[in-house]
Design a protein around this motif. Sequence first.
Motif, PDB file in Angstrom:
ATOM      1  N   GLY A 103      39.406  50.332  50.258  1.00  0.00           N
ATOM      2  CA  GLY A 103      39.412  51.052  51.523  1.00  0.00           C
ATOM      3  C   GLY A 103      38.217  50.788  52.420  1.00  0.00           C
ATOM      4  N   GLU A 104      37.078  50.486  51.834  1.00  0.00           N
ATOM      5  CA  GLU A 104      35.836  50.465  52.619  1.00  0.00           C
ATOM      6  C   GLU A 104      35.185  49.089  52.716  1.00  0.00           C
ATOM      7  OE1 GLU A 104      34.786  53.366  53.954  1.00  0.00           O
ATOM      8  OE2 GLU A 104      36.346  54.542  52.947  1.00  0.00           O
ATOM      9  N   ARG A 105      35.627  48.130  51.945  1.00  0.00           N
ATOM     10  CA  ARG A 105      34.988  46.814  51.945  1.00  0.00           C
ATOM     11  C   ARG A 105      36.070  45.732  51.959  1.00  0.00           C
ATOM     12  NH1 ARG A 105      31.573  49.882  52.799  1.00  0.00           N
ATOM     13  NH2 ARG A 105      29.477  50.082  51.881  1.00  0.00           N
ATOM     14  N   ASN A 106      35.656  44.495  52.265  1.00  0.00           N
ATOM     15  CA  ASN A 106      36.583  43.352  52.278  1.00  0.00           C
ATOM     16  C   ASN A 106      36.304  42.503  51.040  1.00  0.00           C
ATOM     17  OD1 ASN A 106      38.096  41.091  52.780  1.00  0.00           O
ATOM     18  ND2 ASN A 106      36.816  40.358  54.461  1.00  0.00           N
ATOM     19  N   VAL A 107      37.055  42.756  49.985  1.00  0.00           N
ATOM     20  CA  VAL A 107      36.806  42.125  48.686  1.00  0.00           C
ATOM     21  C   VAL A 107      38.072  41.454  48.185  1.00  0.00           C
ATOM     22  CG1 VAL A 107      36.193  42.612  46.272  1.00  0.00           C
ATOM     23  CG2 VAL A 107      34.979  43.766  48.105  1.00  0.00           C
ATOM     24  N   LYS A 108      37.964  40.206  47.738  1.00  0.00           N
ATOM     25  CA  LYS A 108      39.146  39.456  47.268  1.00  0.00           C
ATOM     26  C   LYS A 108      39.498  39.767  45.828  1.00  0.00           C
ATOM     27  CE  LYS A 108      39.521  36.555  50.898  1.00  0.00           C
ATOM     28  NZ  LYS A 108      40.650  36.637  51.819  1.00  0.00           N
ATOM     29  N   GLY A 109      38.457  39.935  44.997  1.00  0.00           N
ATOM     30  CA  GLY A 109      38.739  40.107  43.579  1.00  0.00           C
ATOM     31  C   GLY A 109      37.666  40.931  42.879  1.00  0.00           C
ATOM     32  N   ILE A 110      38.018  41.404  41.686  1.00  0.00           N
ATOM     33  CA  ILE A 110      37.022  42.033  40.821  1.00  0.00           C
ATOM     34  C   ILE A 110      37.032  41.304  39.481  1.00  0.00           C
ATOM     35  CG2 ILE A 110      36.960  44.304  41.909  1.00  0.00           C
ATOM     36  CD1 ILE A 110      38.860  45.335  39.750  1.00  0.00           C
ATOM     37  N   GLY A 111      35.865  41.306  38.822  1.00  0.00           N
ATOM     38  CA  GLY A 111      35.752  40.618  37.541  1.00  0.00           C
ATOM     39  C   GLY A 111      34.998  41.478  36.543  1.00  0.00           C
ATOM     40  N   VAL A 112      35.280  41.232  35.268  1.00  0.00           N
ATOM     41  CA  VAL A 112      34.616  41.971  34.181  1.00  0.00           C
ATOM     42  C   VAL A 112      34.279  40.998  33.051  1.00  0.00           C
ATOM     43  CG1 VAL A 112      35.766  44.178  34.689  1.00  0.00           C
ATOM     44  CG2 VAL A 112      36.845  42.564  33.115  1.00  0.00           C
ATOM     45  N   ASP A 113      33.332  41.417  32.207  1.00  0.00           N
ATOM     46  CA  ASP A 113      33.009  40.611  31.022  1.00  0.00           C
ATOM     47  C   ASP A 113      33.618  41.232  29.770  1.00  0.00           C
ATOM     48  OD1 ASP A 113      31.315  42.814  30.991  1.00  0.00           O
ATOM     49  OD2 ASP A 113      29.529  41.666  30.417  1.00  0.00           O
ATOM     50  N   THR A 114      34.597  42.113  29.974  1.00  0.00           N
ATOM     51  CA  THR A 114      35.348  42.728  28.884  1.00  0.00           C
ATOM     52  C   THR A 114      36.785  42.206  28.921  1.00  0.00           C
ATOM     53  OG1 THR A 114      35.896  44.547  30.351  1.00  0.00           O
ATOM     54  CG2 THR A 114      33.977  44.852  28.919  1.00  0.00           C
ATOM     55  N   LEU A 115      37.616  42.751  28.044  1.00  0.00           N
ATOM     56  CA  LEU A 115      39.004  42.287  27.969  1.00  0.00           C
ATOM     57  C   LEU A 115      39.893  42.856  29.067  1.00  0.00           C
ATOM     58  CD1 LEU A 115      39.433  42.543  24.107  1.00  0.00           C
ATOM     59  CD2 LEU A 115      39.776  40.459  25.438  1.00  0.00           C
ATOM     60  N   SER A 116      39.405  43.902  29.770  1.00  0.00           N
ATOM     61  CA  SER A 116      40.279  44.587  30.724  1.00  0.00           C
ATOM     62  C   SER A 116      39.512  45.054  31.944  1.00  0.00           C
ATOM     63  CB  SER A 116      40.939  45.786  30.039  1.00  0.00           C
ATOM     64  OG  SER A 116      41.743  46.510  30.952  1.00  0.00           O
ATOM     65  N   GLY A 135      47.988  45.916  42.673  1.00  0.00           N
ATOM     66  CA  GLY A 135      49.044  46.366  43.580  1.00  0.00           C
ATOM     67  C   GLY A 135      48.662  46.251  45.042  1.00  0.00           C
ATOM     68  N   SER A 136      47.347  46.160  45.318  1.00  0.00           N
ATOM     69  CA  SER A 136      46.890  46.009  46.707  1.00  0.00           C
ATOM     70  C   SER A 136      46.892  44.540  47.132  1.00  0.00           C
ATOM     71  CB  SER A 136      45.476  46.597  46.854  1.00  0.00           C
ATOM     72  OG  SER A 136      44.504  45.727  46.282  1.00  0.00           O
ATOM     73  N   GLY A 137      47.350  43.650  46.255  1.00  0.00           N
ATOM     74  CA  GLY A 137      47.433  42.231  46.611  1.00  0.00           C
ATOM     75  C   GLY A 137      46.197  41.432  46.250  1.00  0.00           C
ATOM     76  N   ARG A 138      45.292  42.039  45.498  1.00  0.00           N
ATOM     77  CA  ARG A 138      44.055  41.355  45.113  1.00  0.00           C
ATOM     78  C   ARG A 138      44.133  40.908  43.648  1.00  0.00           C
ATOM     79  NH1 ARG A 138      43.234  45.417  48.701  1.00  0.00           N
ATOM     80  NH2 ARG A 138      41.765  45.040  50.400  1.00  0.00           N
ATOM     81  N   TRP A 139      43.260  39.979  43.266  1.00  0.00           N
ATOM     82  CA  TRP A 139      43.275  39.476  41.895  1.00  0.00           C
ATOM     83  C   TRP A 139      42.131  40.068  41.075  1.00  0.00           C
ATOM     84  CZ3 TRP A 139      38.624  37.196  41.280  1.00  0.00           C
ATOM     85  CH2 TRP A 139      38.054  36.502  42.343  1.00  0.00           C
ATOM     86  N   GLY A 140      42.240  39.888  39.760  1.00  0.00           N
ATOM     87  CA  GLY A 140      41.175  40.302  38.857  1.00  0.00           C
ATOM     88  C   GLY A 140      40.923  39.212  37.838  1.00  0.00           C
ATOM     89  N   ILE A 141      39.719  39.217  37.268  1.00  0.00           N
ATOM     90  CA  ILE A 141      39.420  38.238  36.217  1.00  0.00           C
ATOM     91  C   ILE A 141      38.633  38.935  35.107  1.00  0.00           C
ATOM     92  CG2 ILE A 141      37.425  37.321  37.502  1.00  0.00           C
ATOM     93  CD1 ILE A 141      38.542  34.564  36.091  1.00  0.00           C
TER      94      ILE A 141
END
Length: 178
Positions: A103-116, A135-141
């Motif tokens: 809602g407040e920033r322009n971010v393409k993806g989020i990432g973690v160093d865990t399994l989820s 669901g917002s159309g962004r990716w995760g890693i």
Amino acid sequence: MDAPIHFSADGLTADLIPISDLIVPVAVINIAARAAENADTSLTPDDIKAWEAKNGRLPDGCCVVMNSGWHKLVGDPRFTGNDKEKKNHTPGFHIEAAQFLIGERNVKGIGVDTLSLDTGLNSSGAFPVHYEWLGSGRWGIECLANLDAIPESGARLFLGIPKVKGATGGPTRAIALL
Ligand SMILES: [Zn+2]
């Protein structure tokens, strides 16, 4: 990598994510000290605001990565985080952090160093961050390694996701460049 369709009915499949969304600035937010004390902790909006107080506003189109220290636990039972009651204890994004970034920033993806992307406790059914973020159309890693080798601000992330037609995600070579 989780493509948007991994947790949405009509999101993009991995092969359709534009290259421009796969070469992005990366902001690394370190919650390792807190995670070492409490495996159920999560990355919150306050962590994002603390990063910004130090480094400036998140760069447009970036990936926000949680460094929980878990990348150093590969091979240790704590990495998968299962306890005797089959509950899972690993850090992840708090739903309010995902909502703040959407809602407040322009971010393409989020990432973690865990399994989820979600905390372990939220990764056995509810998956709130998976549903809302993807669901917002962004990716995760997930399962990012070597996060202590890059600065919390200033690097770029290249995601070499194979272009498999219809894929919901897949193994990805994640490379940070300074
Ligand atoms: Zn996932």
